[in-house]
Design a protein around this motif. Structure first.
Motif, short mmCIF file in Angstrom:
data_model
loop_
_atom_site.label_atom_id
_atom_site.label_comp_id
_atom_site.label_asym_id
_atom_site.label_seq_id
_atom_site.Cartn_x
_atom_site.Cartn_y
_atom_site.Cartn_z
N ASP A 279 0.82 -1.21 0.00
CA ASP A 279 0.00 0.00 0.00
C ASP A 279 0.85 1.26 0.00
N ALA A 280 2.06 1.18 0.58
CA ALA A 280 2.95 2.35 0.58
C ALA A 280 3.35 2.72 -0.84
N THR A 281 3.43 1.72 -1.71
CA THR A 281 3.82 1.97 -3.09
C THR A 281 2.90 3.01 -3.74
N ARG A 282 1.62 2.97 -3.35
CA ARG A 282 0.64 3.85 -3.98
C ARG A 282 0.89 5.32 -3.68
N ASP A 283 1.73 5.60 -2.64
CA ASP A 283 2.06 6.99 -2.33
C ASP A 283 3.47 7.36 -2.78
N ASN A 284 4.15 6.40 -3.37
CA ASN A 284 5.54 6.55 -3.79
C ASN A 284 5.67 7.55 -4.95
N ALA A 285 6.72 8.38 -4.91
CA ALA A 285 6.92 9.38 -5.97
C ALA A 285 7.17 8.72 -7.32
N VAL A 286 7.94 7.62 -7.31
CA VAL A 286 8.23 6.91 -8.57
C VAL A 286 6.92 6.39 -9.18
N PHE A 287 6.05 5.90 -8.31
CA PHE A 287 4.75 5.41 -8.75
C PHE A 287 4.03 6.48 -9.57
N PHE A 288 4.02 7.72 -9.06
CA PHE A 288 3.32 8.79 -9.77
C PHE A 288 4.04 9.16 -11.07
N GLN A 289 5.37 9.09 -11.03
CA GLN A 289 6.13 9.35 -12.27
C GLN A 289 5.74 8.39 -13.38
N ARG A 290 5.62 7.11 -12.98
CA ARG A 290 5.29 6.09 -13.99
C ARG A 290 3.88 6.28 -14.51
N ILE A 291 2.98 6.67 -13.61
CA ILE A 291 1.60 6.93 -14.04
C ILE A 291 1.59 8.02 -15.09
N THR A 292 2.38 9.09 -14.82
CA THR A 292 2.48 10.19 -15.78
C THR A 292 3.04 9.69 -17.11
N ALA A 293 4.06 8.85 -17.03
CA ALA A 293 4.68 8.33 -18.26
C ALA A 293 3.66 7.57 -19.11
N VAL A 294 2.88 6.70 -18.45
CA VAL A 294 1.87 5.92 -19.19
C VAL A 294 0.81 6.86 -19.77
N ARG A 295 0.43 7.86 -18.94
CA ARG A 295 -0.60 8.78 -19.41
C ARG A 295 -0.13 9.55 -20.64
N GLU A 296 1.11 9.99 -20.61
CA GLU A 296 1.69 10.70 -21.76
C GLU A 296 1.64 9.81 -23.00
N ALA A 297 2.06 8.59 -22.82
CA ALA A 297 2.07 7.66 -23.95
C ALA A 297 0.67 7.48 -24.51
N LEU A 298 -0.29 7.36 -23.61
CA LEU A 298 -1.67 7.17 -24.06
C LEU A 298 -2.20 8.42 -24.74
N ARG A 299 -1.77 9.57 -24.22
CA ARG A 299 -2.23 10.81 -24.82
C ARG A 299 -1.75 10.90 -26.26
N GLY A 300 -0.52 10.50 -26.47
CA GLY A 300 0.01 10.45 -27.83
C GLY A 300 -0.86 9.59 -28.72
N VAL A 301 -1.26 8.45 -28.17
CA VAL A 301 -2.11 7.53 -28.92
C VAL A 301 -3.46 8.17 -29.21
N GLU A 302 -4.02 8.83 -28.19
CA GLU A 302 -5.35 9.42 -28.32
C GLU A 302 -5.35 10.59 -29.30
N MET A 303 -4.24 11.37 -29.25
CA MET A 303 -4.16 12.52 -30.14
C MET A 303 -4.19 12.07 -31.59
N SER A 304 -3.41 11.02 -31.87
CA SER A 304 -3.31 10.56 -33.25
C SER A 304 -4.62 9.96 -33.73
N ASP A 305 -5.46 9.58 -32.80
CA ASP A 305 -6.71 8.95 -33.20
C ASP A 305 -7.73 9.28 -32.13
N HIS A 306 -8.72 10.07 -32.47
CA HIS A 306 -9.62 10.57 -31.43
C HIS A 306 -10.52 9.46 -30.91
N VAL A 307 -9.94 8.67 -30.06
CA VAL A 307 -10.70 7.57 -29.49
C VAL A 307 -10.75 7.77 -27.99
#
Ligand SMILES: Nc1ncnc2c1ncn2[C@@H]1O[C@H](COP(=O)(O)OP(=O)(O)OP(=O)(O)O)[C@@H](O)[C@H]1O
Ligand SMILES: [Mg+2]
Lengths: 263, 266
Positions: free
Chosen positions: B232-260
């Motif tokens: 449960d401590a992992t969920r408050d970890n700074a690295v955890f949030f960094q990775r979430i941001t990284a995945v979100r960025e990647a997905l945003r790239g995907v979404e931008m290229s195709d409005h899905v």
């Protein structure tokens, strides 16, 4: 009062009240307008004839009931066997389905007349064949549907367990077909009784309920004919109730599951 | 040894017809034994299709899939994997316990052994009181937990899960995530996990595969690599949030290229 007995009352009371009111109105109309007994007998008279002739009616009911029961069992058995063959061999399906549709379009009772010529005049066999045929198609169509229209995810899941076709048949197709079978039986049970009666109109021995109804009408014994009609209703009803009871025993949880969409 | 080796997979439905759908093109993915990999991407990008290809429920139009060092088909026949489908797919004529016992029946286990395992699994998903209920008497989330229990019942070396926690409330979801992780850690199970939730993917996975639609392909693979055991401590970890941001960025790239649409930010 428990909610269960309340719901029973709620489902039984309206038709019971309606039935009593209907019979009372019938009685009043016949008495009030002084209708002639050969035109329409009053329920009280019919009931009197029913109790007077109860032995004869029971005897006739046994004849028709036996024909219906034998045809029902045989037809259900053959229908099930054929539906298994159909679901197993696709090409049979293409062969049989148009045939079944075509046969359904034929006024099937005409066959009794033909069959009567093939057997001895007192034989009950043509009537039993008729019932068998009617039940056969009802069971065939429904059970075949149950065996083939399974949820695709279920089949995929069985494949993911490396299940063989036989295992998929036993654990998916057959259980899926059980409610369909009971639906078919609930339709077939009264249909088998009706078919047994109607078959009696086409000659043969005058021993069943159907032939007694016609012969009594021919003799202007209107109230007695109605008493036999009452016997016929009771026979059909008892067939239906037995099949409905069997369904309750065989499918725990009953058909409630079919009313849920999220599967 | 790699548990799954996917090379140049393409999958087209209704091939050569006017309604042809190119669900996947040129997928290359190698998943190590004991690794936890999540697939994430917009609805319709081919996540379920990829899972069904690995499970050999579909045969790819082209390319090759090797599972546990053998063909996908042989792996299926050897019952190397357990699968939890997107639709729970429970058998409505079987009780909850009997549903869980089904794969064990097919493995030829005897009754006492099956019942013991079913009881154990029901405890795991906290449904012991419902063993003798029928699936339609359960809520959607409870049905999903039964499906998970069934997939885990054989203790497979490979787990394929298609949005298994989609219908669960937040607390049950976190409980199931922790349970899944500890099971996999204890037994070294490889998991391919489809989800629409970014935090879930990051929390569970060693790697998150971000997919793009039309035609489905691998857009980016995010290496999560959070130090130490996940809890449960992992969920408050700074690295955890960094990775979430990284995945979100990647997905945003995907979404931008195709409005899905179709990605939740949970
Ligand atoms: N059996 C099929 N026949 C034709 N097209 C199909 C079939 N199965 C999937 N597709 C198509 O393939 C594409 C990918 O489907 P898939 O189910 O893999 O998507 P998904 O990523 O799992 O979506 P979701 O997140 O909504 O579950 C979709 O465009 C879908 O229409
Ligand atoms: Mg999907």
């Amino acid at each position: 009062m428990s909610s269960r007995s309340l719901s029973v009352i709620r489902s039984v009371l309206p038709p019971a009240v309606f039935g009593v009111a209907f019979i009372a109105a019938w009685e009043l109309v016949v008495k009030g307008f002084n209708l002639k007994p050969y035109f329409l007998a009053p329920p009280s008279k019919i009931w009197q004839k029913f109790t007077e002739n109860i032995d004869l009616i029971w005897g006739a009911a046994k004849v028709s009931g036996t024909n219906a029961l034998i045809g029902l069992l045989l037809g259900a058995f053959l229908g099930m066997v054929m539906s298994f063959a159909l679901s197993r061999f696709k090409f049979l399906n293409n062969l049989i389905t148009p045939l079944a549709i075509a046969l359904n379009a034929v006024p099937i009772f005409v066959l009794v007349a033909v069959l009567n010529n093939m057997f001895a005049i007192t034989s009950e066999v043509p009537r039993r064949i008729m019932v068998t045929l009617v039940v056969y198609f009802i069971v065939l169509v429904n059970v075949a549907k149950g065996l083939t229209q399974v949820i695709p995810t279920h089949v995929e899941m069985m494949k993911s367990y490396a299940a063989s076709d036989t295992q998929i048949l036993c654990k998916v197709r057959i259980p899926n077909a059980v409610p369909y079978l009971f639906t078919a039986l609930k339709i077939s049970a009264p249909a088998s009784v009706i078919t047994a009666f109607v078959s009696e109109y086409f000659g043969g021995s005058q021993n069943g309920l159907g032939s007694r109804i016609t012969s009594n009408i021919a003799n202007s014994k209107n109230a007695v004919a109605w008493a036999y009609v009452l016997g016929a209703c009771l026979l059909g009803l008892s067939f239906y109730m037995v099949s409905s009871l069997l369904e309750g025993v065989a499918t725990p949880g009953g058909r409630a599951k079919r009313t849920r969409e999220d599967r | 040894m790699s548990a799954i080796e996917i090379t140049n997979i393409s999958q087209a439905f209704n091939l050569g017809m006017s309604n042809q759908v190119d669900a996947l093109t040129d997928i290359n993915l190698s998943i190590a034994s004991g690794e936890f990999v999540s697939l994430i991407g917009p609805s319709g990008c081919g996540k379920s299709t990829l899972l069904r290809l690995i499970a050999n429920l579909l045969v790819p139009t082209s390319g090759a899939i090797v599972v546990n060092g053998k063909s996908a088909k042989q792996a299926r026949l050897d019952q190397d994997y357990g699968m939890a489908f997107q639709q729970s797919g429970l058998f409505e004529w079987r009780t909850v316990a009997k549903n869980i016992e089904l794969p064990l029946e097919l493995k030829g286990w005897d009754k006492t052994r099956r019942q013991a395992r079913a009881t154990e699994m029901l405890e795991l998903v906290k449904l012991s009181d419902f063993a003798n209920h029928f699936p339609w008497q359960l809520s959607g989330g409870m049905q999903q937990r039964v499906a998970i229990a069934r997939a885990l019942a054989v203790h497979p070396s490979l787990l394929l899960m298609d949005e298994p926690f989609g219908a669960l409330d937040e607390m049950t979801r976190e409980h199931m995530q922790s349970e899944l992780l500890s099971i996999c850690r204890a037994s070294g199970t490889t998991v391919v996990f489809v989800t629409h939730s970014i935090p879930e993917a990051v929390y569970l996975s060693n790697r998150v595969v971000v997919m793009s639609p039309r035609p489905g392909r691998v857009a980016e693979i995010v290496d999560v690599s959070i130090e130490g055991e996940r809890n449960d401590a992992t969920r408050d970890n700074a690295v955890f949030f960094q990775r979430i941001t990284a995945v979100r960025e990647a997905l945003r790239g995907v979404e931008m290229s195709d409005h899905v649409r179709g990605i939740e930010d949970r």
